[in-house]
Structure formats: structure tokens, C-alpha cells
Design an enzyme around this catalytic site. Structure first.
Site, PDB file in Angstrom:
ATOM      1  N   GLU A 209       0.891  -0.870  -0.102  1.00 59.31           N
ATOM      2  CA  GLU A 209      -0.097   0.252  -0.043  1.00 59.31           C
ATOM      3  C   GLU A 209       1.109   1.227   0.208  1.00 59.31           C
ATOM      4  O   GLU A 209       1.398   1.333   0.709  1.00 59.31           O
ATOM      5  CB  GLU A 209      -1.531  -0.059   1.312  1.00 59.31           C
ATOM      6  CG  GLU A 209      -1.788  -0.913   1.114  1.00 59.31           C
ATOM      7  CD  GLU A 209      -3.012  -1.141   0.269  1.00 59.31           C
ATOM      8  OE1 GLU A 209      -3.280  -0.284  -0.634  1.00 59.31           O
ATOM      9  OE2 GLU A 209      -3.848  -1.803  -0.173  1.00 59.31           O
ATOM     10  N   CYS A 243      -2.051   9.378   3.140  1.00 63.40           N
ATOM     11  CA  CYS A 243      -1.472   8.693   1.311  1.00 63.40           C
ATOM     12  C   CYS A 243      -2.465   9.170   0.310  1.00 63.40           C
ATOM     13  O   CYS A 243      -2.229   9.071  -0.490  1.00 63.40           O
ATOM     14  CB  CYS A 243      -1.372   7.554   2.060  1.00 63.40           C
ATOM     15  SG  CYS A 243      -2.626   6.588   2.247  1.00 63.40           S
TER      16      CYS A 243
END
Length: 453
Positions: A209, A243
Site C-alpha cells: 500500500e 496517502c
């Protein structure tokens, strides 16, 4: 105990088959939920020391996600674990076909510092729900939250089942030399490549990720007021250290000035100030200095003030930005928002296509054709139309990247599948079998086989 010994004990414990028992999994998911709730104040205190993050933000963006994940698996674990019936084709009659979800075994989860609880515990919850043994390596950058997680896990769980490993780069490097059945990493693309390379030596599957420069597009067909309010909230949440926050804005030229004023209005209205409970500090001096260098004083539309001692950077909007500017060369990961204007929607989509695939993308418009082009043309991990980041809050949607923004996904059933192997089983009857597939072969047998195609 040495970490090699812990890993060995987890491998041995997994072989006992205890973690495959659904009651066992639920028991420890409930225990993890209880441990988190019992230590809520400890978790709040630790993250405040690292970020200055409030209880409100910590609960809504971290702890609530973990509790929702646990509740989801407690509710759905039986159905997720149940073998799935699939159609048996003509060639394999008389028989029954099933897909069995089995745990992979020994899992390593490497967490991230920006949402240290959510991005450490959520994958752990999914891995335990799927029936695995786990080692958590929290990020050492958020040192106090790392110590808090190590404490509550290692004081409440058997190490052969779940263990949290404290340390920095050296300890992570040693972990990556060991063989796991799956590695789950959240962090930068740069470190993701290191993890991927280490995993490849043992043929260990990975979920990565990562991040990237996530765009938000605002066209003249958008509700500008709603767009500005939602973008300001999403971009400056956690001081931009998210993010999936919009990394930069692409605003249609005809509404640019009007939209910039709306952004200014909401930044001022939300009062992002030093020591504000809804605005965190930058995680450390290194990241602070990196961000300050990205602020071109000649292109500041709003903000630009900072305080080194408090690691505070005011929400900052940059205008007259082009693709070659320094701020457009890397993921910002901070409270700096560059704005690029455009005149042609389809041309700007093509420009985004030339870049690396981002973890998220956002579009603000009420034009159905623009919505369709956005969905069809752009490749990105996930995103929203007329909102920011809220796709993460739906456990029925997968969360993950694509290309340089990541490999694999999780959340809800997708997390269960990420930490499971889908094992195919064909159970055939021992009677009524034709002799077609067995030697000696003949043209007649071949002609019959062709009829099955």
C-alpha cells in the site's frame, strides 16, 4: 526472545490448526477490541506526543476504523469462511466443486507512521480474521505510538499467535531476511521496492500500500462551494500527511479565481493554527525541512507561514504551477496544495495519463459525461466523485493501489481474501465414468472430446 525464535514458534503454532477454528479467531478479535478500548487513553496520549493529534481525530480517523473492521469480521466471519459452491463443468461430472478459503500461515505486517494505529491494526485484524499468525512491525518514526502498540499487544497476546516487534531500520531489515507466508507493507514507493525485493528472495507474496500524486479535478460544472469545503477538510486533515489526500488540484480556468477564494475562505473558517486540536504538527524535522523547500514564495496564494520549533506549517496554496515545478516532482505528503488551471477536460485527463498511476483520484462535477470519462480513462487505486477520501469508510469497497501506487487491496471481504489462499477442490463420484480420457486413444474418442468444447 529473539525475533527468529518468535517466527519459528508462530510457524509451529500455525501447524496445530488452532487458528483455523472460527471460534478461536472470534475470541481473539474480541480480545483485541477489548484491549484497544481498555487502553484508549494510552493510545490517545502516545499519538498526541508524536503528532499533537486530538482525541476526536484519533478516534474518527484511527480507532473507529479498527473497531469497525473487528465488528465486520465478527459479524461476517462465518459466511466469509464457508466453502463457496461453484458450477462443475460437463467434463468433471459427476462431481462437486468448492472454493475453500484457507489462511496463508505466518504474516508480517509493516505499518506506517502517518496513521499509525489504523494502518497497523487494520491489516492485522484482517489477517487474524483469515486465520493467520501475525507479527506487527509498527513504524519507528512515530515512536510513542510504536511503543504503545508493542505494549498492549505483547502484554495481552501469546507471542506464538500475535507479536509486535519494536525497532527501526535494522530490525526491519532483519525481519525481511526471514521467510513469511505473506508480507503486508504500507509506506513509500521507495521503501516498497526494498520490501518487494526482499520478499522475492523467498518467493513471498506481498501486498504493498504505497502512495503517489493523487489529483483532484474541479470543473466549471462542479458545486464549487461543496468542492472547496470538502477539499480543504481532506487535504489538511492530519496536516496533509495522508496517502489518499489530494496532492494537487486541476481547476478549470473559468472558475479558478472564484474557487481559490472559496479555498481561502474555508481555510480561514476552519482555523488551522499552531496547537489547534484539529490540526497536527509535521511528524519530524526531516519531513518539515523537506516540505519547506517545496514552498516557492513567488507562487504563494495563501499561507506559507511556518514555525520550526513547533513543526507547524500553515495550510499553503500555490498558484501558477506547472508540471515542471519542484512541488510536482514528488508526493507532497504535507499541507501544501498546488493549483494548476486547465481549459480542456479531456486534455487534462490525457496529461494525468502520462504520469504514474496514483493511489487516489477525485473529480468534482455534475456533468455526467465528465464523470464517465473520468471513470473510463484514468487508472488509479480508488477515489470519489464529488467527495474526498470517503471511499475508505465503506468496507464494501476495496482499498489499494495500482502500478507504482501499490499491489493488492484490503478492507472488508477484500482484506479476508488478501490473507487467504483460495483452494480449489473437486470432489468426484467413483461411478459412471466414461473411458474417453484413458489410453488407447482413437479418432472416435477425440471426436467425442471435441463435442465437450
Amino acid at each position: 526472545m529473539e525475533i527468529q525464535e518468535i517466527v519459528s514458534k508462530q510457524k509451529d503454532f500455525f501447524k496445530t490448526q488452532q487458528t483455523k477454528n472460527i471460534k478461536y479467531r472470534k475470541m481473539y478479535l474480541e480480545k483485541l477490541r477489548d484491549v484497544i478500548l481498555q487502553n484508549e487513553n494510552l493510545l490517545y496520549e502516545a499519538i498526541y506526543k508524536d503528532f499533537g493529534k486530538s482525541k476526536f481525530d484519533t478516534f474518527t480517523t484511527e480507532i473507529s476504523f479498527i473497531l469497525n473492521d473487528i465488528n465486520y469480521y465478527l459479524k461476517n466471519l462465518k459466511s466469509l469462511s464457508k466453502p463457496k459452491k461453484v458450477r462443475t463443468n460437463l467434463v468433471n461430472q459427476i462431481g462437486k466443486s468448492r472454493i475453500h478459503s484457507e489462511p496463508l500461515g505466518n504474516i508480517l505486517v509493516i505499518g506506517a507512521w502517518n496513521y499509525p494505529y489504523q494502518l497497523s491494526f487494520s491489516p492485522i485484524v484482517a489477517a487474524l480474521a483469515a486465520g493467520n499468525c501475525c507479527i506487527l512491525k509498527p513504524s519507528e518514526i512515530a515512536e510513542n505510538t510504536m511503543k504503545a502498540m508493542v505494549k498492549i499487544i505483547n502484554e495481552n497476546f501469546p507471542p506464538e499467535y500475535l507479536y509486535a516487534y519494536e525497532g527501526g531500520i535494522d530490525e526491519t531489515t532483519e525481519l525481511l531476511k526471514l521467510k513469511f507466508d505473506k508480507i503486508f507493507f504500507t509506506g513509500s514507493t521507495k521503501v516498497g521496492k526494498i520490501v518487494y525485493e526482499a520478499a522475492a528472495k523467498n518467493l513471498t507474496p506481498v501486498t504493498l500500500e504505497l502512495g503517489g500524486k493523487s489529483p483532484a479535478i474541479i470543473t466549471k460544472e462542479a458545486n464549487l462551494e461543496v468542492a472547496a469545503k470538502r477539499i480543504v477538510w481532506g487535504k489538511f486533515l492530519n496536516a496533509g500527511q495522508t496517502c489518499v489526500a489530494p496532492d494537487y488540484l486541476l481547476v478549470e480556468e473559468s472558475v479558478k479565481e472564484q474557487f481559490l477564494e472559496m479555498l481561502r475562505k474555508y481555510i480561514q473558517e476552519f482555523k488551522y493554527e499552531p496547537n489547534s486540536e484539529h490540526y497536527t504538527k509535521i511528524i519530524n524535522q526531516k519531513n518539515f525541512e523537506r516540505l519547506i523547500k517545496l514552498i516557492n514564495k513567488d507562487k504563494i496564494y495563501f499561507g506559507g507561514n511556518f514555525d520550526r520549533e513547533k513543526l507547524f506549517i500553515e495550510p499553503t496554496i500555490l498558484t501558477n504551477i506547472n508540471w515542471e515545478d519542484d512541488v510536482m516532482q514528488e508526493e507532497i505528503f504535507g499541507p501544501i496544495l498546488p493549483v494548476i488551471s486547465f481549459n480542456n477536460f479531456n486534455i487534462v485527463l490525457n496529461e494525468i495519463l502520462e504520469l504514474e498511476k496514483p493511489l487516489a483520484a477525485y473529480l468534482f462535477t455534475n456533468n455526467s459525461e465528465e464523470k464517465e470519462n473520468f471513470k473510463q480513462k484514468l487508472s488509479f487505486g480508488g477515489g470519489c466523485i464529488n467527495d474526498i477520501m470517503m471511499h475508505l469508510g465503506n468496507e464494501n469497497l476495496p482499498f489499494g493501489g495500482v502500478g507504482s501506487s501499490g499491489i493488492g487491496n484490503y478492507h472488508g471481504k477484500f482484506g479476508f481474501e488478501t490473507f487467504s489462499h483460495q483452494k480449489a477442490i473437486l470432489d468426484r463420484a467413483t461411478w459412471g465414468e466414461p473411458n474417453i480420457k484413458y489410453p488407447p486413444y482413437s479418432e472416435k474418442k477425440l471426436s467425442w472430446i471435441k463435442r465437450f468444447l
